[in-house]
Scaffold this motif. Sequence first.
Motif, short mmCIF file in Angstrom:
data_model
loop_
_atom_site.label_atom_id
_atom_site.label_comp_id
_atom_site.label_asym_id
_atom_site.label_seq_id
_atom_site.Cartn_x
_atom_site.Cartn_y
_atom_site.Cartn_z
N ARG A 143 0.85 -1.18 0.00
CA ARG A 143 0.00 0.00 0.00
C ARG A 143 0.89 1.24 0.00
N ILE A 144 0.46 2.26 -0.72
CA ILE A 144 1.27 3.49 -0.79
C ILE A 144 1.26 4.18 0.56
N VAL A 145 0.11 4.23 1.17
CA VAL A 145 0.02 4.64 2.57
C VAL A 145 -0.58 3.46 3.35
N ARG A 151 -2.82 6.29 13.13
CA ARG A 151 -3.08 4.87 12.94
C ARG A 151 -4.35 4.70 12.12
N GLY A 152 -4.26 3.86 11.09
CA GLY A 152 -5.45 3.51 10.33
C GLY A 152 -6.30 2.55 11.15
N PHE A 153 -7.59 2.62 10.99
CA PHE A 153 -8.52 1.77 11.74
C PHE A 153 -9.62 1.41 10.75
N ALA A 154 -9.38 0.31 10.01
CA ALA A 154 -10.29 -0.03 8.91
C ALA A 154 -11.06 -1.30 9.25
N LEU A 195 -15.77 0.48 6.80
CA LEU A 195 -15.64 1.75 7.53
C LEU A 195 -14.14 1.98 7.68
N VAL A 196 -13.59 2.82 6.80
CA VAL A 196 -12.13 2.94 6.67
C VAL A 196 -11.69 4.22 7.36
N GLY A 197 -11.40 4.12 8.64
CA GLY A 197 -11.13 5.31 9.43
C GLY A 197 -9.72 5.38 9.99
N VAL A 251 -9.85 13.93 12.64
CA VAL A 251 -9.77 14.93 11.58
C VAL A 251 -8.63 14.55 10.65
N PHE A 252 -8.48 15.30 9.56
CA PHE A 252 -7.43 14.95 8.60
C PHE A 252 -6.60 16.19 8.25
N PHE A 253 -5.46 15.95 7.58
CA PHE A 253 -4.52 17.03 7.27
C PHE A 253 -5.06 18.03 6.26
N PHE A 291 -12.18 6.57 14.25
CA PHE A 291 -13.14 7.57 13.77
C PHE A 291 -13.36 7.38 12.27
N GLY A 292 -14.60 7.44 11.86
CA GLY A 292 -14.88 7.40 10.43
C GLY A 292 -14.48 8.70 9.75
N VAL A 293 -14.21 9.72 10.54
CA VAL A 293 -13.76 11.06 10.12
C VAL A 293 -14.87 11.84 9.41
N HIS A 294 -15.24 11.41 8.21
CA HIS A 294 -16.21 12.19 7.44
C HIS A 294 -17.63 12.05 8.01
N ASP A 332 -9.37 2.18 -7.36
CA ASP A 332 -8.25 2.31 -8.29
C ASP A 332 -7.00 1.65 -7.68
N THR A 333 -6.76 1.93 -6.40
CA THR A 333 -5.61 1.34 -5.72
C THR A 333 -5.68 -0.19 -5.73
N GLN A 334 -6.85 -0.72 -5.45
CA GLN A 334 -6.96 -2.20 -5.38
C GLN A 334 -6.67 -2.81 -6.75
FE1 HDE Z 1 -6.78 6.59 2.76
N1 HDE Z 1 -5.92 5.49 1.29
N2 HDE Z 1 -6.89 8.18 1.49
N3 HDE Z 1 -7.51 7.79 4.24
N4 HDE Z 1 -6.68 5.08 4.03
C1 HDE Z 1 -5.52 4.22 1.42
O1 HDE Z 1 -5.94 2.52 -0.16
C2 HDE Z 1 -6.73 8.11 0.16
C3 HDE Z 1 -7.88 9.10 4.14
C4 HDE Z 1 -7.16 5.04 5.29
O2 HDE Z 1 -5.89 -1.16 6.15
C5 HDE Z 1 -5.10 3.62 0.11
O3 HDE Z 1 -5.90 0.26 -0.08
C6 HDE Z 1 -7.04 9.38 -0.44
C7 HDE Z 1 -8.64 9.51 5.28
C8 HDE Z 1 -6.89 3.75 5.89
O4 HDE Z 1 -5.91 -1.44 3.99
C9 HDE Z 1 -5.35 4.74 -0.89
C10 HDE Z 1 -7.39 10.21 0.59
C11 HDE Z 1 -8.71 8.41 6.09
C12 HDE Z 1 -6.23 3.02 4.90
C13 HDE Z 1 -5.89 5.83 -0.01
C14 HDE Z 1 -7.29 9.44 1.81
C15 HDE Z 1 -8.00 7.35 5.42
C16 HDE Z 1 -6.11 3.89 3.75
C17 HDE Z 1 -3.73 3.03 0.11
C18 HDE Z 1 -7.77 11.67 0.53
C19 HDE Z 1 -9.38 8.29 7.45
C20 HDE Z 1 -5.67 1.62 5.01
C21 HDE Z 1 -3.93 1.52 0.14
C22 HDE Z 1 -8.82 11.95 -0.37
C23 HDE Z 1 -10.81 8.47 7.38
C24 HDE Z 1 -6.72 0.58 4.82
C25 HDE Z 1 -5.33 1.32 -0.04
C26 HDE Z 1 -6.13 -0.78 5.00
C27 HDE Z 1 -5.54 3.50 2.54
C28 HDE Z 1 -6.29 6.99 -0.52
C29 HDE Z 1 -7.53 10.00 3.09
C30 HDE Z 1 -7.87 6.06 6.02
C31 HDE Z 1 -4.13 5.21 -1.69
C32 HDE Z 1 -6.95 9.70 -1.92
C33 HDE Z 1 -9.25 10.89 5.53
C34 HDE Z 1 -7.24 3.28 7.29
O5 HDE Z 1 -6.29 4.37 -1.87
#
Ligand code: HDE
Length: 724
Positions: free
Chosen positions: A109-111, A167-170, A182-184, A189-191, A256-259, A401-403
């Motif tokens: 994963r990129i992030v 920390r991601g919490f998905a 629920l990908v939080g 909040v976010f940057f 947090f789901g954030v949004h 797209d990432t997947q």
């Molecule tokens: Fe993500 N984020 N993100 N993010 N994010 C990814 O998807 C992205 C954001 C979060 O355990 C990627 O499968 C964009 C907020 C978690 O697999 C990617 C934007 C929040 C995880 C991606 C955000 C998150 C990701 C990289 C701004 C909290 C890991 C790998 C518009 C609500 C999930 C992947 C896991 C992963 C994109 C912002 C949470 C690149 C474009 C806000 C927990 O698709």
Amino acid sequence: MQHRPVGVDRPLLILLRSFAMASKKTATPRSTTRSTTRTGGATRDSRGQGDELHQPAGGKHPPLTTNQGLPLSDNQNSLHATPRGPGLLEDFILREKITHFDHERIPERIVHARGSGAHGYFELSKSLARYTTARILTEVGERTPLFCRFSTVAGGAGSIDTPRDVRGFAVKFYTQQGNWDLVGNNIPVFFIQDAMKFPDVVHSVKMEPDRGFPQAASAHDTFWDFISLTPEAMHMIMWAMSDRAIPRSLRMIEGFGVHSFRLLNAKGASTFVKFHWRPKLGLQSAVWDEACKLAGADPDFHRRDLFEAIENGDYPEWELAVQLFTQEQADAFPFDHLDATKLIPEELVPLTVIGRMVLDRWPDNFFAETEQVAFCPSHVVPGIDFSNDPLLQGRLFSYLDTQLSRLGSPNFHQLPINAPKCPFANLQRDGHMQMRVPRGRVNYEPSSLDPQSPRETPAGFRSASVPADDGAKGRVRPESFADHYSQARQFYRSQTPYEQAHIASALVFELSKVGTAHVREAIVGHLRHIDSALARRVADGLGLAALPAAPPAAVAAKDLPVSPPLQIIGKMKSTLQGRCVGLLIDDGSDAGTVRALRKAVEAAGARVKIVAPRIGGAKLSDGKPQTADGQLAGTPSVVFDAVAVVLADKAGKRLAKEGAAIDFVRDAYGHLKAIAVDQGGQWLLDAGGIERDEGVVDASDARSFVAAAKGRLWEREAKVRTLA
Ligand code: HDE
């Protein structure tokens, strides 16, 4: 991997063979026996004497085969023209094995590359039937299976577990109406406010592109350069510099789901919702020095902690809570809830607990599950819909797209970890790695040829029908997103003095790693909008001669009421539940004290791990052996929540000259943990220059130890380090 030695001559082969025979008789460890036997048996027919050595006692093993099901008679040697001759291209078995190995990795994963996952279930305790048709939120008592993955954001897949990071919490819920992801994060909040900036913020925090470092760290120029030019990030920066970003355990983070999302009821009426996860064990963070040392002591600290808790049946648990609000309420908020750099204080919209998540099963296979799990915020169920948050809207595109690039096929949803557990059917067909075999002629709709072909249903997903805002198309940032400092101030001012000192110190630490002076100064300039005392503390910590000018603010910061739920200390539980206590012993340690401490700690819900200079353990005062869980040099006190040192006088004197033993107590003290010592243990306190305080108790007083171990001794901090 066992290699047949190249160029081994005949006499040596004979020697190795006779050694192998001898090892068989004397029960040499299996690996040695196996390699020498096989090497010795390097003839064309390599079956025979070695085979029984490959069978663990009592095993009933299925035949080892190729991917085509061909049973193999030899998994040790490749095919050669002569025993010492060249390898043969004909060796399809070697080629299949190596080719598969060469392709074992997929793009990380990129992030959020570094993650740990677990299976579990969600159980609803309060129905939201008034608000939604989503069955998972309406059927009280129903359990929905799920997979949850925690992650850091910046580091690569092999990076440490304890950097300062979000920390991601998905969570992927396998509901009866399809998968809901629920990908939080563990920060609400976010940057940034707009998806357009996501590649920029991520590029800036990742290792710098020319030098390839630092790994998993925000303390470098590019990150802070970007932040200094992005005032909307300042609220998130306050959170990221707080101890929320250095959790002690993944079992003790909030999510947090954030949004804002929408819930939709049967009449089509919609209500806004924010999702919150709250850990049963309360919040708990590391102190920064501890987090740094943990990175060295155990780079997998969080993953191991989660694994061990689940293995021990101490299942991590969270409450799911919601904030529900209407459009009218939202219109009256002093901020825009569509702006992901803002949160809704609990005082404004209280949390309602609606259920719980329990993680009770570690994955069988890390790659197949934790690595291949594919979360997408676009995965929702009927009754849940999106808001117009521009960050969320961008995410709805990004994850699918990432997947596609990570998993390499539009059929990634067919992987067992991603597949819905309810029936699913449509007319999408074919593609790489198609696992299903659809029947019949009909792969289109509408159709009349197949009465079984899938059709739309009135119970299916609907988007909320809400009037669009007025205004013209354009690349614009709403005016209502312009206040970048008020909630940052509210967060900072809501913290306890200890937490404020940690935020200031984290800023000093991070900015001290920034080589570019104007970037350091620009950040302090922003801090002036948040809190002038904070700006001054950081400026002093950086050694700035004068306070830099504050940049112009689009909207001047307002004083919002303080909100105690934003603290960590306020949300810590006074408990030993789910914690781990380290007990340092050596030969002659008093058996009664060891027993009493263990009993008291376990009765309080914590685990005890024995640490000793040798992994074999020690002989206690009653002559009985006590095995160790960790060897002293490799098991420092950072991996524990509290420590006890029970040593005979002689052992205490000896260990007082041992760096690892002195650090054991000195770090526990510095990390504000409770310490119990007996007379022998006192030698270590003396060697570490540790003065007794209410957190340093007699090992004979197990009750006081347990009481002190239930929290951190914040009052001690001023004695052990200089904070900004
Ligand atoms: Fe993500 N984020 N993100 N993010 N994010 C990814 O998807 C992205 C954001 C979060 O355990 C990627 O499968 C964009 C907020 C978690 O697999 C990617 C934007 C929040 C995880 C991606 C955000 C998150 C990701 C990289 C701004 C909290 C890991 C790998 C518009 C609500 C999930 C992947 C896991 C992963 C994109 C912002 C949470 C690149 C474009 C806000 C927990 O698709």
